[in-house]
Design a protein around this motif. Structure first.
Motif, PDB file in Angstrom:
ATOM      1  N   SER A 199       0.712  -1.031  -0.117  1.00 23.48           N
ATOM      2  CA  SER A 199       0.192   0.104   0.023  1.00 23.48           C
ATOM      3  C   SER A 199       0.939   1.189  -0.091  1.00 23.48           C
ATOM      4  O   SER A 199       1.977   1.216  -0.727  1.00 23.48           O
ATOM      5  CB  SER A 199      -0.879  -0.058   1.477  1.00 23.48           C
ATOM      6  OG  SER A 199      -1.835   0.939   1.243  1.00 23.48           O
ATOM      7  N   CYS A 249      -1.809   7.083   1.978  1.00 30.47           N
ATOM      8  CA  CYS A 249      -3.177   6.856   2.332  1.00 30.47           C
ATOM      9  C   CYS A 249      -3.564   6.872   3.881  1.00 30.47           C
ATOM     10  O   CYS A 249      -4.704   6.637   4.304  1.00 30.47           O
ATOM     11  CB  CYS A 249      -3.939   5.674   1.697  1.00 30.47           C
ATOM     12  SG  CYS A 249      -3.273   4.221   2.749  1.00 30.47           S
ATOM     13  N   ALA A 262      -3.600   7.588  -3.997  1.00 29.71           N
ATOM     14  CA  ALA A 262      -3.899   7.281  -2.606  1.00 29.71           C
ATOM     15  C   ALA A 262      -5.228   6.566  -2.292  1.00 29.71           C
ATOM     16  O   ALA A 262      -4.931   5.708  -1.319  1.00 29.71           O
ATOM     17  CB  ALA A 262      -3.883   8.814  -1.633  1.00 29.71           C
ATOM     18  N   ALA A 263      -6.143   6.956  -3.242  1.00 34.87           N
ATOM     19  CA  ALA A 263      -7.415   6.247  -2.845  1.00 34.87           C
ATOM     20  C   ALA A 263      -7.132   4.698  -3.431  1.00 34.87           C
ATOM     21  O   ALA A 263      -7.599   3.521  -2.614  1.00 34.87           O
ATOM     22  CB  ALA A 263      -8.533   6.634  -3.802  1.00 34.87           C
ATOM     23  N   SER A 269      -5.271   3.042  -0.527  1.00 39.66           N
ATOM     24  CA  SER A 269      -6.157   2.847   0.537  1.00 39.66           C
ATOM     25  C   SER A 269      -7.097   1.603   0.696  1.00 39.66           C
ATOM     26  O   SER A 269      -7.251   0.823   1.452  1.00 39.66           O
ATOM     27  CB  SER A 269      -7.243   4.087   0.558  1.00 39.66           C
ATOM     28  OG  SER A 269      -8.014   4.076   1.865  1.00 39.66           O
TER      29      SER A 269
END
Length: 357
Positions: free
Chosen positions: A204, A208, A219-220, A223
């Motif tokens: 990841s 996020c 970033a989404a 996340s």
């Protein structure tokens, strides 16, 4: 006299109420302080366990603990390549999956020669969507895959506002950052569940940790990976499969070359190999970690800063990084023009000297 006595009585009652209120607020304050102290202590102990005690303890044999083979997506360069090399140093055979075939086979040869393990190369472009996965699973075949590292990812060329990101790049972010991890996990998790052992790593991002403007879709997608990993870990830990959400902040790789600041390694910006060495030591120790102690410090700060202040600060930072990227692109463009003019001048000189008088 009766009025004075009544006033004194009322004053005593009021002071008694305020005294009781102060005691109540004092108790609430003590409870809040204690809860914060416990929370901070837990964070410190977790960090010590993840980044220091895990290295002091004798590390278990990853091949015995999880399985003979590891699949690493996006493994021809950057964090993916470094993570594959680190797993190979523990004796794990590596299945490398990446788009660039030439770099892929070069990386495989380096790993085989340096660590004396088996490798398998699968050239795959995850941006192509659903059609690629049947080919990938067929190439993996019946190999005992004990570790899956969902590392493949794409980012913006540099921080941008949402409408400035090309539509093609938005589709790449969805197909590569989200779909690849989902479908690779769906394809390889069943054999881990059947053997009752295995590990899935979702790479990841610290981006996020809070809402990060000008890296919105990137970033989404990260996340999503963090949420996916945490939920999957809960669903399958009882079946012997560990799922880890790995949340690095900036690492000096080709992905950060748009910025002169991010290309320079320092205490907070490690090399890919330095980061991977630290991250692999947390495998099987923590289900959610930055993978690198200085990044854990950055994560603490990110979680302490109010959301509005974080968004303002990250937006200012990303504006500065975009300015650096545009300046670097301008310099590269000027360099190419100068080189082209120089080549043309040499061609004219060559043609002039070769013409008979």
């Amino acid at each position: 006299m009766a009025a004075i006595d009544s006033f004194e009585f009322l004053l005593k009652e009021i002071l008694q109420v305020f005294s009781t209120g102060r005691d109540a607020f004092a108790i609430l304050g003590a409870v809040y302080t204690a809860s914060k102290a416990i929370s901070i202590s837990r964070c410190i102990l977790t960090a010590l366990n993840d980044h220091f005690l895990s290295r002091l303890r004798r590390q278990s044999d990853l091949k015995t603990k999880f399985g003979r083979w590891a699949v690493v997506t996006g493994s021809s360069e950057g964090i993916g390549k470094a993570y594959a090399q680190e797993l190979a140093s523990h004796g794990v055979n590596i299945i490398l999956i990446s788009r660039g075939e030439r770099r892929l086979f070069k990386t495989a040869k380096e790993i085989e020669e340096q660590f004396h393990v088996e490798t398998c190369c699968i050239a795959a472009d995850f941006s192509k969507g659903m059609e690629i996965y049947a080919k990938v699973m067929k190439a993996i075949g019946d190999k005992e895959v004990g570790i899956l590292v969902n590392n493949v990812g794409v980012m913006y060329d540099y921080p941008q506002l949402f409408l400035d990101v090309p539509a093609e790049r938005l589709w790449q972010l969805i197909h590569i950052n989200v779909a690849a991890a989902t479908m690779m996990t769906h394809g390889l998790l069943p054999q881990m569940v059947q053997r009752k052992r295995g590990a899935v790593v979702m790479v990841s991002s610290g981006a996020c940790s809070q809402i990060t403007p000008q890296m919105t879709i990137y970033a989404a997608t990260k996340s999503f990976l963090d949420y996916f990993a945490r939920s999957l870990h809960y669903e399958y830990k009882s079946k012997g499969v560990l799922v880890q959400s790995l949340m690095p902040f900036y690492v000096a790789t080709r992905m950060t070359q748009y910025s002169e600041t991010l290309s320079c390694t320092n205490f907070f910006i490690p090399t890919a190999s330095g980061y991977a060495r630290s991250a692999v030591s947390t495998l099987g120790v923590s289900s959610r970690t930055s993978g690198f102690f200085p990044h854990t410090i950055m994560s603490w700060i990110a979680n302490l800063v109010p959301e509005g202040m974080w968004m303002w600060g990250s937006s200012r930072l990303n504006e500065a990084l975009r300015a650096q990227a545009l300046h670097r692109l301008k310099q590269q463009s000027a360099g190419r023009l100068a080189q082209s003019a120089s080549d043309q001048a040499l061609d004219i000189i060559d043609s002039g000297t070769s013409t008979p008088s």
